[in-house]
Design a protein around this motif. Structure first.
Motif, PDB file in Angstrom:
ATOM      1  N   ALA A   1      -5.505   2.605   3.356  1.00 45.73           N
ATOM      2  CA  ALA A   1      -6.433   3.073   2.338  1.00 45.73           C
ATOM      3  C   ALA A   1      -7.591   2.095   2.133  1.00 45.73           C
ATOM      4  CB  ALA A   1      -5.691   3.293   1.025  1.00 45.73           C
ATOM      5  N   THR A   2      -7.503   0.926   2.771  1.00 49.19           N
ATOM      6  CA  THR A   2      -8.542  -0.079   2.575  1.00 49.19           C
ATOM      7  C   THR A   2      -9.659   0.130   3.574  1.00 49.19           C
ATOM      8  OG1 THR A   2      -6.745  -1.561   2.067  1.00 49.19           O
ATOM      9  CG2 THR A   2      -8.910  -2.537   2.289  1.00 49.19           C
ATOM     10  N   ARG A   3     -10.894   0.292   3.064  1.00 50.42           N
ATOM     11  CA  ARG A   3     -12.014   0.449   3.978  1.00 50.42           C
ATOM     12  C   ARG A   3     -12.662  -0.917   4.189  1.00 50.42           C
ATOM     13  NH1 ARG A   3     -15.643   5.464   3.525  1.00 50.42           N
ATOM     14  NH2 ARG A   3     -16.162   4.880   1.393  1.00 50.42           N
TER      15      ARG A   3
ATOM     16  N   GLN B   1      -4.491  -4.961  -5.791  1.00 47.77           N
ATOM     17  CA  GLN B   1      -4.060  -3.640  -6.236  1.00 47.77           C
ATOM     18  C   GLN B   1      -2.951  -3.735  -7.266  1.00 47.77           C
ATOM     19  OE1 GLN B   1      -3.021  -2.054  -2.468  1.00 47.77           O
ATOM     20  NE2 GLN B   1      -5.140  -1.952  -1.799  1.00 47.77           N
ATOM     21  N   ASP B   2      -2.099  -4.724  -7.123  1.00 51.27           N
ATOM     22  CA  ASP B   2      -0.868  -4.701  -7.903  1.00 51.27           C
ATOM     23  C   ASP B   2      -0.279  -6.107  -7.942  1.00 51.27           C
ATOM     24  OD1 ASP B   2       1.359  -2.415  -8.658  1.00 51.27           O
ATOM     25  OD2 ASP B   2       2.279  -4.288  -7.972  1.00 51.27           O
TER      26      ASP B   2
ATOM     27  N   GLU C   1      -2.536 -10.490   1.783  1.00 49.16           N
ATOM     28  CA  GLU C   1      -3.508  -9.401   1.916  1.00 49.16           C
ATOM     29  C   GLU C   1      -4.793  -9.670   1.146  1.00 49.16           C
ATOM     30  OE1 GLU C   1      -1.415  -5.836   0.750  1.00 49.16           O
ATOM     31  OE2 GLU C   1       0.339  -6.545   1.819  1.00 49.16           O
TER      32      GLU C   1
ATOM     33  N   MET D   1     -14.978   6.721  -3.869  1.00 49.13           N
ATOM     34  CA  MET D   1     -13.603   6.484  -3.402  1.00 49.13           C
ATOM     35  C   MET D   1     -12.641   6.633  -4.570  1.00 49.13           C
ATOM     36  SD  MET D   1     -12.309   3.405  -0.984  1.00 49.13           S
ATOM     37  CE  MET D   1     -11.961   2.201  -2.211  1.00 49.13           C
TER      38      MET D   1
ATOM     39  N   SER E   1      -5.935   5.937  -4.937  1.00 50.68           N
ATOM     40  CA  SER E   1      -5.291   6.202  -3.644  1.00 50.68           C
ATOM     41  C   SER E   1      -4.689   4.954  -2.981  1.00 50.68           C
ATOM     42  CB  SER E   1      -6.265   6.920  -2.706  1.00 50.68           C
ATOM     43  OG  SER E   1      -7.368   6.099  -2.446  1.00 50.68           O
ATOM     44  N   PRO E   2      -5.396   3.796  -2.993  1.00 46.07           N
ATOM     45  CA  PRO E   2      -4.751   2.650  -2.345  1.00 46.07           C
ATOM     46  C   PRO E   2      -3.477   2.240  -3.075  1.00 46.07           C
ATOM     47  CG  PRO E   2      -6.819   1.992  -3.409  1.00 46.07           C
ATOM     48  CD  PRO E   2      -6.717   3.464  -3.499  1.00 46.07           C
ATOM     49  N   ARG E   3      -3.500   2.424  -4.396  1.00 46.84           N
ATOM     50  CA  ARG E   3      -2.341   2.036  -5.184  1.00 46.84           C
ATOM     51  C   ARG E   3      -1.147   2.908  -4.834  1.00 46.84           C
ATOM     52  NH1 ARG E   3      -3.501   0.001 -10.961  1.00 46.84           N
ATOM     53  NH2 ARG E   3      -1.456   0.012 -11.874  1.00 46.84           N
TER      54      ARG E   3
ATOM     55  N   ALA F   1      -0.643   4.551  -2.053  1.00 44.29           N
ATOM     56  CA  ALA F   1      -0.189   4.180  -0.714  1.00 44.29           C
ATOM     57  C   ALA F   1       0.656   2.926  -0.785  1.00 44.29           C
ATOM     58  CB  ALA F   1      -1.402   3.948   0.200  1.00 44.29           C
ATOM     59  N   PHE F   2       0.239   2.016  -1.652  1.00 45.65           N
ATOM     60  CA  PHE F   2       0.961   0.767  -1.797  1.00 45.65           C
ATOM     61  C   PHE F   2       2.385   1.011  -2.278  1.00 45.65           C
ATOM     62  CE2 PHE F   2       2.199  -2.651  -4.673  1.00 45.65           C
ATOM     63  CZ  PHE F   2       2.265  -3.677  -3.760  1.00 45.65           C
ATOM     64  N   HIS F   3       2.527   1.933  -3.262  1.00 46.48           N
ATOM     65  CA  HIS F   3       3.869   2.199  -3.783  1.00 46.48           C
ATOM     66  C   HIS F   3       4.744   2.888  -2.753  1.00 46.48           C
ATOM     67  CE1 HIS F   3       3.699   0.616  -7.766  1.00 46.48           C
ATOM     68  NE2 HIS F   3       2.500   1.123  -7.941  1.00 46.48           N
TER      69      HIS F   3
ATOM     70  N   LEU G   1       1.626  -3.025   7.103  1.00 46.17           N
ATOM     71  CA  LEU G   1       1.342  -3.473   5.745  1.00 46.17           C
ATOM     72  C   LEU G   1       0.181  -4.453   5.733  1.00 46.17           C
ATOM     73  CD1 LEU G   1       4.713  -4.049   3.902  1.00 46.17           C
ATOM     74  CD2 LEU G   1       2.759  -2.756   3.106  1.00 46.17           C
TER      75      LEU G   1
END
Lengths: 511, 329
Positions: free
Chosen positions: A27-29, A398-399, A406, B1, B5-7, B9-11, B327
């Motif tokens: 999802a990372t561009r 992100q979290d 990353e 964007m 969505s990235p979050r 995907a991360f989960h 990952l």
């Protein structure tokens, strides 16, 4: 003469051209739209914050990644290398920030590694020697012995070996990633001379650096990358630095070295003739509450060793350390942390962070108390505490559960600093806190240091970058060959004086 | 964007990370049930009881091994240590020690073995691979010496034998006490690793020892504790081995350490340290037991089982590498 003819003939066809290159990872561009051109014999700098997409771009050129869309052309022909060897055979060579030599092999073996002259698998040793000698001669460094093992040579010489390796074969483009980050001033000058020679040979150079002053000196043209897009390109001679910085960060940087009103309080940390195993020889200073004390000096002068000895990571041979005016010379790192003294390592990847662990684990490692109940760590509290630090330090991730590997360099450094803040340290030993990170993150770290000092915290700031020392510190000492000069007010120093003291020209205070 | 969505995907990645070994277990069970002759027997309570009982020794060993591997170490001496402690337990019983005294002394002996491993590794800064490889020989030899080169039989009436005994073999319950002990210990060690400071330090040391030192962790002390604790669990595994055979056999459990390491690795731990979980390791141990059990019922020969288990280990670690590389950006 021949080079000039070739330059004229191929003038309309750029050596390397990228247009509309895109690349995503999940999802990372990473790259959204990158276009630029490099002419034969041109030094082209790529400027951008960490995370702007420079490394992804390099990996595409070296064959480690394939672009999702867009065109890459080498001398007018499509160029999509399948792997690093293919890229090199096509004439594109990389010199990475972290050198990629085989440390136990000889200089000669390293230069020809992967390209050994051989017939039916039998090595042609004399030919190999000849090629290695030629490559070094071209760089005017025949003084490096071909038989020495690489790990016995200095970093600067290893880098020359790496460049020599890049010159084997028909090299058309050399890509250098932060080549000066671990070099001294003299070695940097030497590298610039080498770059000049390569350029005369008609080799195109793509040069990545955070040091804008450096880019200005050597580059013909520049391209600024921001968030995976090429936002500006032009002639370096016509560009001005504030404009470039604004392109990089997308916003004007008002005050890069913000000053916060703060005043000196009681002494919190004193060194009296501190000496380690070989370095430092003699380091004395007094650090007060609300003071930012800079230590300047060349790489290898003993600044890192001083901090590590003080923190308990290296042994103290003689001398005394006082914390809050009571003697506390020999202490383990755990005891130092318990006393509120924290160290930020100069080497983020090897020591500063657990790369494969999460942000939360990295941030909270030294202080679980407030995150626990009945001795058991509460994951929810850990995540919440991490989120708070992420917001306060503007860590872009992100979290809290995301692995720090990353993150970009600047964000990683903020996590490493955040650990000391979460620990509620009151004395910060910061070893090169801004090394290899982008301008935006640097400005945030300077601001943070100012704020900490305003709160009465004490900071020792080791740096090789003089403008930031002069911009941020209240007092500065200079270390030369293991001896720390008298610590004086920052306005009594100039870059010139610091440099003179660092190379041992001025008379040091203690000897 | 879309910022979410990235979050998301991360989960999803995290879920796969945690649930990976479970999918493996379900896959293995599913594959065996394709055979209509095996299916009716495979899913009986009695068979699951056998599978669980067969898993126990590997599982208890894997509890300690998970701590060791997560801390960046390895222990090759487990098989020999199980043999030595089982012989010691049998000898103590034969010499007239009470059951409780035997249990305590045998578990402590296991702890002592681990303590020695840890002291040598941390004290002399030696590679755990070499130290425990040496200990593998030392302990195996000691077991044979102690047993006088033969098995030490204990009376079949000894209470210790109930630990692994299969009462009412056609039903799942009651499970042998050894199974419950293993499950209870798995919960305890899992909480220890995830929720306590000691446990977080294990991950820190395995992930980056230099960082651990920088953060004030006393790495040598911590390592000694890890190996000693793992040793206690190995002592317990030795008792279970004794109970299962009703004799102390100095030649038993040869290669057990490799089964245990395989279980931990199938469960998602990295031999480089820093990652791994008890839940994963327990699932890994079960996968291996189900593979053995299923292969037996398919009527496959021993060598076939060995080949299959070898391939499964390689596939499991290969998938893990693939996942890790996806990952990383």
């Amino acid at each position: 003469m021949f080079d000039q003819l070739m330059n004229a003939a191929t003038f309309t066809v750029p050596r390397l051209r990228m247009s509309g290159v895109r690349k995503s990872f999940g999802a990372t561009r990473a790259l959204k739209n990158v276009s630029f051109e490099v002419a034969p014999g041109e030094v082209h700098v790529l400027i951008g914050e960490n995370g702007a997409g420079k490394s992804t771009l390099m990996k595409i050129l070296s064959g480690a990644h394939r672009p999702d869309a867009g065109a890459v052309e080498l001398e007018g022909k499509p160029f999509v290398p399948a792997n690093p060897l293919h890229a090199r055979r096509s004439g594109v060579a990389m010199i990475y920030q972290e050198l990629t030599l085989a440390p136990h092999l000889s200089v000669e073996e390293n230069i020809l590694l992967g390209e050994e002259p051989a017939r039916f698998g039998w090595l042609n040793r004399s030919r190999r020697r000849e090629l290695a000698r030629q490559a070094l001669a071209e760089l005017h460094h025949q003084n490096i012995p071909l038989d020495a093992t690489v790990n016995s040579r200095s970093i600067a010489e290893q880098q020359i070996v790496e460049i020599a390796r890049a010159l084997i074969g028909q090299t058309k483009v050399v890509i250098m990633d932060e080549p000066t980050s671990s070099l001294t001033q003299a070695d940097t000058e030497n590298l610039f001379a080498i770059i000049g020679r390569l350029r005369q040979r008609g080799v195109s150079i793509i040069y990545i650096s955070h040091f804008l002053e450096e880019c200005q000196r050597i580059a013909d043209r520049f391209t600024v990358l921001r968030d995976g897009e090429s936002v500006a390109t032009g002639d370096m001679a016509k560009a001005d630095l504030p404009q470039i910085i604004q392109w990089m960060v997308g916003r004007p940087i008002g005050e890069i070295y913000p000053r916060f009103p703060h005043h000196r309080g009681k002494p919190v940390l004193e060194w009296r003739a501190l000496a380690g195993r070989s370095k430092p020889q003699a380091a004395s200073l007094t650090l007060h509450e609300g003071e930012i004390l800079g230590i300047a000096g060349l790489v290898g002068a003993g600044r890192t060793e001083s901090l590590r000895a003080c923190f308990g990571l290296e042994c103290i041979r003689s001398g005394v350390v006082l914390v809050r005016s009571s003697e506390a010379t020999h202490r383990r790192p755990g005891q130092r942390l318990a006393g509120g003294v924290g160290l930020l390592s100069e080497n983020r990847k090897a020591e500063g962070l657990m790369l494969n662990r999460s942000l939360a684990d990295n941030l909270t490692l030294t202080r679980y108390g407030p995150l626990s109940r009945f001795g058991f760590i509460q994951n929810s509290r850990q995540r919440q505490a991490t989120r708070e630090w992420m917001d306060r330090l503007d860590v872009r991730a992100q979290d809290p559960g995301q692995s720090v590997s990353e993150l970009s360099g600047g964000n990683q450094q903020k996590v490493a600093l955040g650990r000391l803040l979460h620990h509620q340290a009151s004395v910060f030993l910061l070893d090169e806190p801004t090394r290899g990170i982008d301008v935006g993150s640097k400005a945030q770290i300077y601001k943070l240091m100012g704020q900490l000092a305003a709160q009465g915290k004490a900071i020792i700031f080791v740096s090789s970058y003089l403008p930031e020392l002069l911009g941020v510190c209240d007092t500065i000492g200079v270390m030369c060959r293991g001896v720390l000069s008298e610590v004086r007010l920052a306005d009594q120093w100039t870059e010139h004086r610091i440099m003179a003291a660092a190379i041992g020209q001025a008379s040091p205070a203690a000897a | 964007m879309n910022p979410s969505s990235p979050r998301k995907a991360f989960h999803v990645f995290r879920l796969i990370n945690v649930a990976g070994p479970f999918f493996g277990l379900i896959l293995v069970l599913g594959l065996f049930s394709l055979n209509s002759e095996v299916r009716p027997y495979l899913y009986t309570g009695g068979n699951f009881k056998i599978i669980l009982t067969q898993t126990v020794i590997v599982a208890v060993g894997a509890l300690g091994m998970t701590m060791i591997i997560v801390s960046g170490g390895i222990d090759l001496s487990v098989g020999s240590a199980v043999a030595l402690t089982s012989v010691l337990g049998a000898t103590l019983l034969v010499k007239g020690c009470s059951t409780s005294a035997t249990v305590v002394l045998t578990v402590l002996a296991g702890g002592l073995i681990g303590l020695v491993n840890g002291l040598v590794i941390a004290g002399f800064r030696m590679p755990p691979f070499i130290v425990t490889l040496g200990m593998m020989g030392v302990l195996r030899g000691s077991a044979k010496w102690l047993a006088g080169n033969q098995t030490v039989n204990i009376p079949s009436s000894a209470p210790l034998n109930h630990l692994m005994a299969l009462v009412s073999p056609t039903q799942l319950f009651p499970l042998p006490p050894g199974v419950w002990i293993a499950i209870g210990l798995a919960v305890v060690v899992s909480v220890l690793m995830r929720q306590t400071v000691f446990g977080r330090y294990i991950f820190a040391i395995g992930s980056n020892e230099a960082t651990a030192r920088l953060c004030g962790i006393r790495v040598p002390l911590q390592k000694v504790l890890i190996y000693a604790l793992a040793g206690l669990l190995v002592g317990l595994a030795g008792l279970m081995q004794l109970s299962r055979l009703t004799q102390g056999d100095p030649t038993v459990a040869i290669g057990l350490e490799l089964d245990i390491i395989a279980a931990v690795v199938i469960g998602g731990a990295s031999l480089n340290g820093g990652t791994g979980s008890i839940l994963g390791s327990m699932t890994g141990a079960l996968i291996m037991a189900v593979l053995r059990n299923g292969s037996n019922q398919m009527g496959w020969q021993n060598f076939t089982q060995e080949i299959i288990i070898g391939i499964v280990i390689i596939i499991a670690v290969g998938l893990d590498q693939f996942r890790q590389s996806r990952l990383r950006t």
